[in-house]
Design a protein around this motif. Structure first.
Motif, short mmCIF file in Angstrom:
data_model
loop_
_atom_site.label_atom_id
_atom_site.label_comp_id
_atom_site.label_asym_id
_atom_site.label_seq_id
_atom_site.Cartn_x
_atom_site.Cartn_y
_atom_site.Cartn_z
N GLY A 23 8.76 7.11 -3.23
CA GLY A 23 7.32 6.85 -3.35
C GLY A 23 6.89 5.93 -4.62
O GLY A 23 7.36 6.00 -5.46
N ASP A 24 5.13 5.55 -4.27
CA ASP A 24 5.14 4.77 -5.51
C ASP A 24 5.40 3.37 -6.28
O ASP A 24 6.08 3.27 -7.31
N THR A 25 6.34 3.27 -5.20
CA THR A 25 6.91 2.05 -5.33
C THR A 25 5.81 0.55 -5.80
O THR A 25 4.40 0.84 -4.88
N ASN A 26 5.91 -0.59 -6.25
CA ASN A 26 5.59 -1.64 -6.97
C ASN A 26 5.01 -2.64 -5.69
O ASN A 26 6.35 -2.44 -5.01
N LEU A 27 4.38 -2.85 -5.13
CA LEU A 27 4.24 -4.05 -3.85
C LEU A 27 4.87 -5.32 -3.81
O LEU A 27 5.32 -5.56 -3.69
N PHE A 28 4.93 -5.16 -5.17
CA PHE A 28 5.37 -6.43 -5.57
C PHE A 28 6.91 -6.53 -5.34
O PHE A 28 7.16 -7.58 -4.93
N SER A 29 7.33 -5.67 -6.31
CA SER A 29 8.60 -5.53 -5.95
C SER A 29 9.52 -5.39 -4.62
O SER A 29 10.44 -6.38 -4.54
N LEU A 30 8.68 -4.74 -3.73
CA LEU A 30 8.61 -5.32 -2.47
C LEU A 30 8.45 -5.83 -1.69
O LEU A 30 9.80 -6.57 -0.72
N ALA A 31 7.77 -7.15 -2.04
CA ALA A 31 7.49 -7.81 -1.65
C ALA A 31 8.61 -9.00 -1.97
O ALA A 31 8.66 -9.88 -1.50
N GLY A 58 11.68 9.77 6.13
CA GLY A 58 11.43 9.21 7.21
C GLY A 58 9.55 9.29 7.65
O GLY A 58 9.09 10.27 6.52
N GLY A 59 8.29 8.04 8.09
CA GLY A 59 7.53 8.39 7.82
C GLY A 59 7.03 8.20 6.77
O GLY A 59 7.76 6.93 5.82
N PRO A 60 5.62 7.51 6.85
CA PRO A 60 5.11 6.37 5.94
C PRO A 60 5.16 7.25 4.30
O PRO A 60 4.80 8.32 3.90
N VAL A 61 5.53 5.71 3.58
CA VAL A 61 5.42 6.17 1.86
C VAL A 61 4.81 5.69 1.09
O VAL A 61 4.19 4.19 1.88
N PRO A 62 3.48 6.24 0.65
CA PRO A 62 2.59 5.32 -0.95
C PRO A 62 4.08 4.69 -1.41
O PRO A 62 3.98 4.72 -2.02
N LEU A 63 2.57 3.73 -0.71
CA LEU A 63 2.89 2.44 -2.52
C LEU A 63 1.69 2.12 -3.35
O LEU A 63 0.60 3.21 -3.60
N THR A 64 2.55 2.13 -4.48
CA THR A 64 1.22 2.23 -5.46
C THR A 64 -0.36 1.38 -5.68
O THR A 64 -1.37 0.96 -5.84
N ALA A 65 -0.33 -0.39 -4.14
CA ALA A 65 -1.43 -0.58 -3.63
C ALA A 65 -2.33 0.04 -3.28
O ALA A 65 -3.28 0.07 -2.90
N MET A 84 18.89 -1.94 -0.33
CA MET A 84 18.23 -1.64 -1.50
C MET A 84 17.17 -0.92 -1.67
O MET A 84 16.45 -0.50 -0.88
N VAL A 85 17.48 -0.78 -3.39
CA VAL A 85 16.59 0.91 -3.53
C VAL A 85 15.24 0.02 -4.48
O VAL A 85 15.62 0.13 -5.07
N VAL A 86 14.42 0.58 -3.65
CA VAL A 86 13.06 -0.18 -4.11
C VAL A 86 12.25 1.09 -4.70
O VAL A 86 11.80 1.56 -4.34
N ALA A 87 12.41 1.35 -5.79
CA ALA A 87 11.76 2.12 -7.24
C ALA A 87 10.01 2.16 -7.97
O ALA A 87 10.53 0.36 -9.08
N GLY A 88 9.36 2.95 -8.72
CA GLY A 88 8.86 2.08 -9.20
C GLY A 88 8.32 3.22 -10.51
O GLY A 88 8.79 3.05 -11.35
N PHE A 89 7.55 4.42 -9.52
CA PHE A 89 7.08 5.36 -10.63
C PHE A 89 7.75 7.01 -9.91
O PHE A 89 7.71 7.33 -8.72
N ARG A 90 7.80 7.73 -10.83
CA ARG A 90 8.07 8.80 -10.64
C ARG A 90 9.71 9.39 -10.24
O ARG A 90 9.86 10.12 -9.41
#
Length: 330
Positions: A23-31, A58-65, A84-90
Motif C-alpha cells: 500500500g502507498d507504493t510510488n507509481l514511478f517505482s512500480l512502473a 488480494g484485491g485493490p491496493v492504493p498507490l501514492t498517485a 519483487m517487493v515494491v513499497a514506498g510508505f507506511r
C-alpha cells in the motif's frame, strides 16, 4: 564485480515474476519494475517475462498517485522465479509478523527476491539480508544501516548479493532491470528497451545514489558536475567556494559565472540550499537532535543554523519537526 546471481545469467526461458505491491507504493517505482518487462516482450516479439501483481490479501491496493491496482492474493507456494517487493510508505505498519514469516517461507522456493524503493526494508525485517550487502533509497540509508548492523549497507544504486537484489528507488530499479535484460538476453535488446523509454543507461550498479542528478549535469557541463559532486561530499564539513573552484581548475569568478549561467544562482547559495535541504530531510526522516543535525550539515553554531533554516523554510527546525513524524517513509 557483482556477486553471482542465478537470475543474471544467459537463459532463453521466460522469467516468471510476482510483483508484491504494498500500500502507498510510488507509481514511478512500480512502473520502473514492470514496464521494462513489457517493453522487452514487445521488442523481442515473444514472452520473455510473465508477471502478475500480488498482495498480502488480494484485491485493490492504493498507490501514492491516488488510484488502486488490482492484485491476486500472494500464494504460499508460488510458481514464480522472482518475487519483487515494491513499497514506498507506511513500511513498518505493513511489515506485519505474518507477512515477514511468509517472506521467509517463500525465499527458499524462489530463484530470487528483489526489494524496490522501500522494498529492501521488508527483506531486511524478515531477516533475509543478514550477512549480505544491500541498499535502500538514499533518504533511508543512515536509518537502515543503524537498524540492521548485520547487513552491509551500501549507497549504491542497486546491489545484487546472491539471490537477493535491492534498489535505491525508481531510476536505479530501471537500471537494474536493463542489467537483468542484458544479462539474460543480450546488450542489443537492453539498448532497444532503454530506447523505448528515451533513456540512456549510463549508470552502473555501484554508482552512488545522489540527491541531485549530478551525472546528467556532468555530461552537460563537466566542471559544474564536479563542483556539485564536491558540494554533496562536503555537506558535513563544507569547503569554501574558492577551494571548490581551485579543486576543479577554475577561478572563483569563473565558477560563479558558471552557476549563474546554468542554474541561475550563485555557488554559495546553491551550496547553502543543498545543506539546508539535507537538514530538512534529517529532521523529518530521523530522530537526530536539532543540534546534531546542525553539525551534520556543516553549521558550527546552532544560532547560525536556526537563522538560515528559518530564512529558507519560513519556520524553525523545531516547528517543522512538530508538524511531521520522524522516519516518515516508515
Amino acid at each position: 564485480m557483482k556477486p553471482e546471481s542465478p537470475l543474471f545469467a544467459a537463459d532463453p526461458r521466460p522469467l516468471r515474476v510476482a510483483v508484491l505491491v504494498m500500500g502507498d507504493t510510488n507509481l514511478f517505482s512500480l512502473a520502473a519494475a514492470v514496464d521494462p518487462m513489457r517493453a522487452a516482450n514487445r521488442r523481442a516479439g515473444r514472452e520473455l517475462f510473465d508477471w502478475r501483481y500480488v498482495s498480502t490479501s488480494g484485491g485493490p491496493v492504493p498507490l501514492t498517485a491516488g488510484f488502486t491496482i488490482p492484485t491476486e492474493r500472494m500464494p504460499e507456494k508460488p510458481g514464480d522465479d522472482l518475487l519483487m517487493v515494491v513499497a514506498g510508505f507506511r513500511i513498518m505498519e505493513q511489515a506485519t509478523p505474518a507477512l515477514l514469516a511468509r517472506l521467509r517461507r517463500l525465499a527458499p522456493q524462489l530463484r530470487g527476491m528483489a526489494g524496490i524503493d522501500g522494498g529492501p526494508w521488508f527483506l531486511a525485517l524478515a531477516g533475509l539480508l543478514e550477512g549480505r550487502a544491500a541498499t535502500v533509497h538514499w533518504e533511508d540509508l543512515e536509518t537502515f544501516a543503524a537498524r540492521f548492523p548485520a547487513i552491509e549497507t551500501r549507497a549504491d544504486r542497486y546491489v545484487i548479493s546472491g539471490r537477493y537484489i535491492t534498489t535505491g528507488g525508481a531510476a536505479p530499479c530501471l537500471d537494474m532491470m536493463l542489467d537483468l535484460i542484458r544479462a539474460r538476453w543480450g546488450a542489443e535488446l537492453a539498448l532497444r528497451v532503454a530506447g523505448a523509454f528515451v533513456y540512456e543507461p549510463f549508470q552502473t550498479a555501484a554508482q552512488p545514489q545522489q540527491a541531485l542528478p549530478a551525472a546528467r549535469i556532468a555530461r552537460a557541463d563537466p566542471a559544474l558536475g564536479q563542483a556539485i559532486a564536491r558540494m554533496e561530499q562536503g555537506v558535513e564539513d563544507p569547503p569554501a567556494i574558492a577551494e571548490i573552484a581551485a579543486g576543479i581548475g577554475l577561478s572563483q569568478r569563473r565558477l560563479e559565472m558558471l552557476f549563474a549561467d546554468r542554474l541561475g544562482v550563485s555557488p554559495g547559495r546553491f551550496f547553502l540550499d543543498l545543506r539546508l535541504d539535507e537538514a530538512r530531510r534529517l529532521l523529518t526522516d530521523t530522530r537526530m537532535s536539532v543540534q546534531e543535525i546542525a553539525l551534520r550539515t556543516g553549521f558550527s553554531g546552532q544560532a547560525t543554523f536556526a537563522r538560515a533554516f528559518r530564512a529558507r523554510f519560513g519556520m524553525t527546525a523545531s516547528a517543522l519537526r512538530r508538524t511531521t513524524r520522524p522516519v516518515a517513509r516508515q
